[in-house]
Write an enzyme that holds these catalytic residues in place. Structure first.
Site, short mmCIF file in Angstrom:
data_model
loop_
_atom_site.label_atom_id
_atom_site.label_comp_id
_atom_site.label_asym_id
_atom_site.label_seq_id
_atom_site.Cartn_x
_atom_site.Cartn_y
_atom_site.Cartn_z
N GLY A 254 0.84 -1.19 0.00
CA GLY A 254 0.00 0.00 0.00
C GLY A 254 0.87 1.24 0.00
O GLY A 254 2.05 1.21 -0.37
N GLU A 276 5.61 -3.43 1.14
CA GLU A 276 5.81 -3.10 -0.29
C GLU A 276 5.03 -1.81 -0.52
O GLU A 276 3.80 -1.81 -0.51
CB GLU A 276 5.24 -4.22 -1.18
CG GLU A 276 5.86 -5.59 -0.96
CD GLU A 276 7.21 -5.75 -1.63
OE1 GLU A 276 7.72 -4.77 -2.22
OE2 GLU A 276 7.78 -6.86 -1.53
N CYS A 310 2.69 1.22 -9.17
CA CYS A 310 3.72 1.71 -8.24
C CYS A 310 5.05 1.92 -8.97
O CYS A 310 5.87 2.73 -8.55
CB CYS A 310 3.89 0.75 -7.06
SG CYS A 310 4.20 -0.95 -7.57
P1 NAD Z 1 -3.31 2.43 1.30
O1 NAD Z 1 -2.05 2.48 2.08
O2 NAD Z 1 -4.29 3.51 1.45
O3 NAD Z 1 -4.12 1.08 1.65
C1 NAD Z 1 -3.52 -0.19 1.47
C2 NAD Z 1 -4.26 -1.19 2.35
O4 NAD Z 1 -4.00 -0.86 3.73
C3 NAD Z 1 -5.77 -1.17 2.20
O5 NAD Z 1 -6.26 -2.49 2.29
C4 NAD Z 1 -6.22 -0.34 3.40
O6 NAD Z 1 -7.54 -0.62 3.81
C5 NAD Z 1 -5.23 -0.80 4.44
N1 NAD Z 1 -5.04 0.13 5.57
C6 NAD Z 1 -5.23 1.47 5.60
N2 NAD Z 1 -4.93 1.95 6.82
C7 NAD Z 1 -4.54 0.89 7.58
C8 NAD Z 1 -4.11 0.75 8.91
N3 NAD Z 1 -4.01 1.80 9.75
N4 NAD Z 1 -3.77 -0.49 9.35
C9 NAD Z 1 -3.84 -1.55 8.53
N5 NAD Z 1 -4.26 -1.49 7.24
C10 NAD Z 1 -4.60 -0.27 6.77
O7 NAD Z 1 -2.85 2.24 -0.21
P2 NAD Z 1 -3.78 2.24 -1.49
O8 NAD Z 1 -4.19 3.65 -1.76
O9 NAD Z 1 -4.80 1.18 -1.35
O10 NAD Z 1 -2.76 1.75 -2.62
C11 NAD Z 1 -1.96 2.58 -3.38
C12 NAD Z 1 -0.54 2.54 -2.88
O11 NAD Z 1 -0.04 1.21 -2.95
C13 NAD Z 1 0.38 3.38 -3.73
O12 NAD Z 1 1.24 4.11 -2.91
C14 NAD Z 1 1.16 2.33 -4.52
O13 NAD Z 1 2.43 2.77 -4.96
C15 NAD Z 1 1.25 1.24 -3.53
N6 NAD Z 1 1.56 -0.03 -4.18
C16 NAD Z 1 2.80 -0.57 -3.97
C17 NAD Z 1 3.12 -1.75 -4.59
C18 NAD Z 1 4.46 -2.41 -4.35
O14 NAD Z 1 4.56 -3.59 -4.63
N7 NAD Z 1 5.46 -1.72 -3.86
C19 NAD Z 1 2.20 -2.38 -5.42
C20 NAD Z 1 0.96 -1.78 -5.61
C21 NAD Z 1 0.65 -0.60 -4.98
#
Ligand code: NAD
Length: 521
Positions: A254, A276, A310
């Protein structure tokens, strides 16, 4: 041996209410509350999502914990047969999964059918294969299997020193929305292949295909409690899962801000954690590159999957003597080839961004660039059914007026220190700047808090190698972008994450390593 069955999935989610999947059964959330969910191409409501809370997480973790002794002791070949069955069912339902992924996320059906869904199946086959291959190979390649040993030659001959990789216990798998099912399967396949059980918390923004996966898991006869899926928000469901005392391991993908919170919580509770996270990936285009190929790849790198990747090539640095030529070619190619619109239309290059809120976030960066005096261009294809382009790049598409569409946006004349250059926008917006020397190019590439991916473009093999080695990023491509090998390590540096997953690195992460010293006299 599991006999693989067939499964009938819903083909339309409008009237379906998503349910949690706990201990092999579907369950409504304990709160009875649901979150709204929208098709980003139309803005219309689809399948509401359980707003799960701690009680649902408790129930799911308990189910996973109860299933762990049985699953971790099951012979690897039997686990592998179940994984292969999941893969077959995913493949058989590729069209439905791709169509509903598109309706939930906004990506094109064509890209989901060509990339996301086949890769999901491939992950299950890859890790089924690792487990069965490893069992045949017992005393070798300790990295590949959780049950193998390796001999340490430094120990006296009266002793045998071996390493054992054992399943960790209950894992929490938390995923984002840009590749919804793919991110779930990327984690789930290695996690259960080595004998862990798990609770998955998919993103609340794109839960549909994870819900369809629950039907596949049941049809594949995955034993009750091995895989539990709890839907809901990060705060209400994600955080209790991270904090749960019976969760031993967390794989999180995320944003970096959320990752930092998850990492801090998990570290304080001595949990194994893989983060990640986000990226702001540079590409360095030297004047001695194959310009035509570089432009084609940079168009894809900027706008594929709405720029919601990402590893998106979102910061492009081009050597000054070809800068204008690069930009002319880039503009021309985008205007000709990047069709924005209905994600179900095979001719569409990219569809809407995931939510209204995300559209507002992306366009706020466009407005910021305009306010800072950068040059902002919307490279709209003249043949697309666009009836309006707003001053901050929102597109109105004929027949899809409620959708969250953004124009392919090119930003130039922006300063390296601008937030637009430094922060992850995660939309169809690319910044292009010139550079003069090799040293300056490397310095610009590394001038970031992120370190996920990068690409370098030159026909000079020595320069290519030299520059690639100096870039601080987990994956660096030379004269390419996003060439992929699932046996290679994947992960980031700095704010892009702390770990490496995929292939043997996933097996390492999803297991605990023990040292066994046996006196053999
Ligand atoms: P996000 O961080 O908002 O959410 C990711 C997940 O975390 C969701 O399931 C969300 O519900 C959960 N979450 C949110 N707050 C939390 C908490 N306090 N405790 C536990 N879980 C929590 O990210 P997003 O907007 O869903 O995704 C986009 C991001 O993901 C971008 O920054 C992107 O670059 C990144 N990403 C990284 C990769 C990688 O492999 N490095 C791959 C895909 C996406």
């Amino acid at each position: 041996m599991t006999k693989c069955c067939t499964v009938t999935l819903p083909t339309e989610m409008r009237d379906v209410k998503i349910q949690n999947y706990i201990n092999g059964e579907w369950a409504t959330p304990s709160s009875g509350a649901y979150l709204k969910n929208y098709n980003p191409a139309t803005g219309m409501e689809i399948a509401p999502i359980p707003d799960s809370k701690s009680a649902d997480i408790d129930y799911a973790v308990h189910a996973a914990k109860s299933a762990f002794p049985m699953w971790s002791n099951m012979p690897g070949v039997e686990r592998a047969a179940i994984l292969n069955c999941i893969a077959d069912l995913i493949d058989q339902n590729c069209d439905i999964l791709a169509t509903l992924e598109s309706q939930d996320q906004g990506k094109t059906v064509a890209s989901a059918a060509a990339i996301d869904i086949p890769k999901c199946a491939a992950y299950f086959r890859q890790f089924a294969n690792y487990v069965t291959e490893g069992i045949r190979e017992t005393e070798s390649s300790m990295k590949l299997v959780c049950t193998t040993s390796s001999i340490n030659k430094l120990v006296p001959s009266s002793q045998r020193a071996t390493t054992q990789h054992v399943a960790s216990g209950v894992a929490a798998l938390i995923t984002p929305w840009n590749f919804p099912l793919l991110m779930v399967c990327e984690k789930l396949a290695p996690c259960i292949a080595v004998g862990n059980t798990c609770v998955i918390k998919p993103t609340e923004l794109t839960s549909v295909t994870s819900y369809l996966l629950t039907h596949i898991l049941q049809a594949a006869a995955v034993p009750k409690g091995v895989v539990n899926i709890v839907f809901g928000s990060g705060v209400n469901a994600g955080e209790p899962l991270v904090k749960h005392r019976d969760v031993r391991l967390i794989s999180f993908t995320g944003g970096s801000v959320t990752g930092s919170k998850v990492g801090a919580l998990a570290g304080g509770l001595f949990k194994r954690v893989s983060l990640e996270l986000g990226g702001k990936c540079p590409s360095l285009v030297f004047s001695d590159c194959d310009l035509e190929y570089a432009i084609t790849t940079h168009v894809r790198g900027a706008y594929q999957n709405q720029g919601e990747v990402c590893l998106s090539a979102s910061r492009q640095y081009v050597q000054r003597d070809i800068y204008e030529k690069f930009l002319d070619g880039f503009r021309q190619q985008v205007r000709q080839e990047v069709h924005v619109g209905d994600p179900a239309n095979p001719a569409t290059f990219y569809g809407p961004v995931v939510t209204k809120q995300h559209m507002e976030k992306v366009t706020s960066y466009i407005r910021l660039a305009q306010e800072e005096g950068a040059t902002v261009e919307f490279l709209v294809n003249p043949n697309d059914p666009v009836t309006n382009v707003s001053t901050d790049g929102r597109l109105t598409i004929e027949g899809l007026e409620g959708g969250y569409f953004i124009a392919p946006t090119l930003i130039t004349n922006v300063s390296q220190g601008s937030r637009v250059m430094q922060e992850e926008i995660f939309g169809p917006v690319v910044c292009v700047l010139p550079f003069d020397t090799e040293e300056e190019a490397v310095q610009l590439a590394n001038d970031t808090q992120y370190g996920l991916g990068a690409s370098v473009w030159t026909e000079d093999p020595e320069k290519l190698e030299r520059v690639m080695r100096q870039i601080n990023a987990g994956s660096v491509w030379g004269n390419n972008w996003l060439a992929w090998d699932d046996c290679m390590p994947f992960g980031g540096m700095g704010c892009s994450g702390t770990s490496r997953e995929h292939g043997p690195w996933s097996l390492e992460f999803y297991t605990e390593t023990k040292a066994l010293y046996t006196h053999t006299v």
